[in-house]
Design a protein around this motif. Structure first.
Motif, PDB file in Angstrom:
ATOM      1  N   ALA A  17       0.833  -1.209   0.000  1.00 20.82           N
ATOM      2  CA  ALA A  17       0.000   0.000   0.000  1.00 20.82           C
ATOM      3  C   ALA A  17       0.866   1.257   0.000  1.00 20.82           C
ATOM      4  O   ALA A  17       0.569   2.226  -0.708  1.00 20.82           O
ATOM      5  CB  ALA A  17      -0.930  -0.010   1.212  1.00 20.82           C
ATOM      6  N   VAL A  18       1.941   1.243   0.781  1.00 28.43           N
ATOM      7  CA  VAL A  18       2.853   2.403   0.811  1.00 28.43           C
ATOM      8  C   VAL A  18       3.469   2.619  -0.563  1.00 28.43           C
ATOM      9  O   VAL A  18       3.569   3.751  -1.048  1.00 28.43           O
ATOM     10  CB  VAL A  18       3.936   2.209   1.901  1.00 28.43           C
ATOM     11  CG1 VAL A  18       5.057   3.232   1.751  1.00 28.43           C
ATOM     12  CG2 VAL A  18       3.306   2.290   3.287  1.00 28.43           C
ATOM     13  N   LEU A  19       3.894   1.556  -1.223  1.00 29.43           N
ATOM     14  CA  LEU A  19       4.479   1.686  -2.564  1.00 29.43           C
ATOM     15  C   LEU A  19       3.451   2.202  -3.565  1.00 29.43           C
ATOM     16  O   LEU A  19       3.774   3.017  -4.435  1.00 29.43           O
ATOM     17  CB  LEU A  19       5.050   0.343  -3.024  1.00 29.43           C
ATOM     18  CG  LEU A  19       6.333  -0.106  -2.323  1.00 29.43           C
ATOM     19  CD1 LEU A  19       6.715  -1.503  -2.790  1.00 29.43           C
ATOM     20  CD2 LEU A  19       7.450   0.878  -2.594  1.00 29.43           C
ATOM     21  N   CYS A  20       2.218   1.744  -3.469  1.00 28.74           N
ATOM     22  CA  CYS A  20       1.167   2.224  -4.381  1.00 28.74           C
ATOM     23  C   CYS A  20       0.903   3.705  -4.176  1.00 28.74           C
ATOM     24  O   CYS A  20       0.775   4.464  -5.137  1.00 28.74           O
ATOM     25  CB  CYS A  20      -0.117   1.419  -4.176  1.00 28.74           C
ATOM     26  SG  CYS A  20      -0.008  -0.250  -4.822  1.00 28.74           S
ATOM     27  N   VAL A  21       0.809   4.126  -2.933  1.00 27.60           N
ATOM     28  CA  VAL A  21       0.575   5.547  -2.635  1.00 27.60           C
ATOM     29  C   VAL A  21       1.744   6.387  -3.134  1.00 27.60           C
ATOM     30  O   VAL A  21       1.553   7.466  -3.707  1.00 27.60           O
ATOM     31  CB  VAL A  21       0.331   5.750  -1.120  1.00 27.60           C
ATOM     32  CG1 VAL A  21       0.348   7.218  -0.753  1.00 27.60           C
ATOM     33  CG2 VAL A  21      -0.983   5.108  -0.712  1.00 27.60           C
ATOM     34  N   ALA A  26       3.864  10.205  -7.051  1.00 29.11           N
ATOM     35  CA  ALA A  26       4.882  10.554  -8.046  1.00 29.11           C
ATOM     36  C   ALA A  26       4.239  10.828  -9.397  1.00 29.11           C
ATOM     37  O   ALA A  26       4.625  11.770 -10.101  1.00 29.11           O
ATOM     38  CB  ALA A  26       5.906   9.419  -8.162  1.00 29.11           C
ATOM     39  N   THR A  27       3.237  10.041  -9.767  1.00 31.00           N
ATOM     40  CA  THR A  27       2.538  10.255 -11.033  1.00 31.00           C
ATOM     41  C   THR A  27       1.817  11.594 -11.032  1.00 31.00           C
ATOM     42  O   THR A  27       1.852  12.343 -12.015  1.00 31.00           O
ATOM     43  CB  THR A  27       1.538   9.116 -11.295  1.00 31.00           C
ATOM     44  OG1 THR A  27       2.251   7.887 -11.324  1.00 31.00           O
ATOM     45  CG2 THR A  27       0.804   9.310 -12.607  1.00 31.00           C
ATOM     46  N   ALA A  28       1.160  11.916  -9.925  1.00 30.88           N
ATOM     47  CA  ALA A  28       0.460  13.200  -9.817  1.00 30.88           C
ATOM     48  C   ALA A  28       1.443  14.366  -9.904  1.00 30.88           C
ATOM     49  O   ALA A  28       1.160  15.381 -10.545  1.00 30.88           O
ATOM     50  CB  ALA A  28      -0.323  13.259  -8.517  1.00 30.88           C
TER      51      ALA A  28
END
Length: 96
Positions: A17-21, A26-28
């Motif tokens: 979950a931390v990696l997904c967030v 980063a994408t945003a």
């Protein structure tokens, strides 16, 4: 030989979950950065402009005749002539 550390399922889910967030953040951030300004057009000599216009005319004629395969253009300089290689690349690079 030491035993490998065992991680619980909750720890793996939390790490995932931390990696997904972090990836979404980063994408945003990358999407928020404005695109760079387009390159300004370089001035083209009259001889190169005439040569480019001739190639454009050949392309238009080929399109009307149904032979829209393109036109091969050579930018080899004649003695005393201006080199149009860069002008041809700049003009036609976006089209092809």
């Amino acid at each position: 030989m030491p035993k490998p550390l065992r991680m619980s399922r909750r720890t793996w889910v939390a790490a995932w979950a931390v990696l997904c967030v972090a990836g979404v953040a980063a994408t945003a951030a990358l999407d928020a950065v404005p695109a760079p300004d387009p390159r300004p057009e370089k001035p083209v000599s009259a001889e190169c402009a005439e040569y480019i216009a001739d190639i454009e005319a050949q392309l238009a004629k080929a399109k009307v005749e149904g032979n829209d395969d393109g036109v091969l253009a050579f930018s080899r300089t004649r003695v005393g002539a201006h080199d149009c290689h860069d002008a041809l690349l700049d003009h036609f690079s976006g089209d092809r």
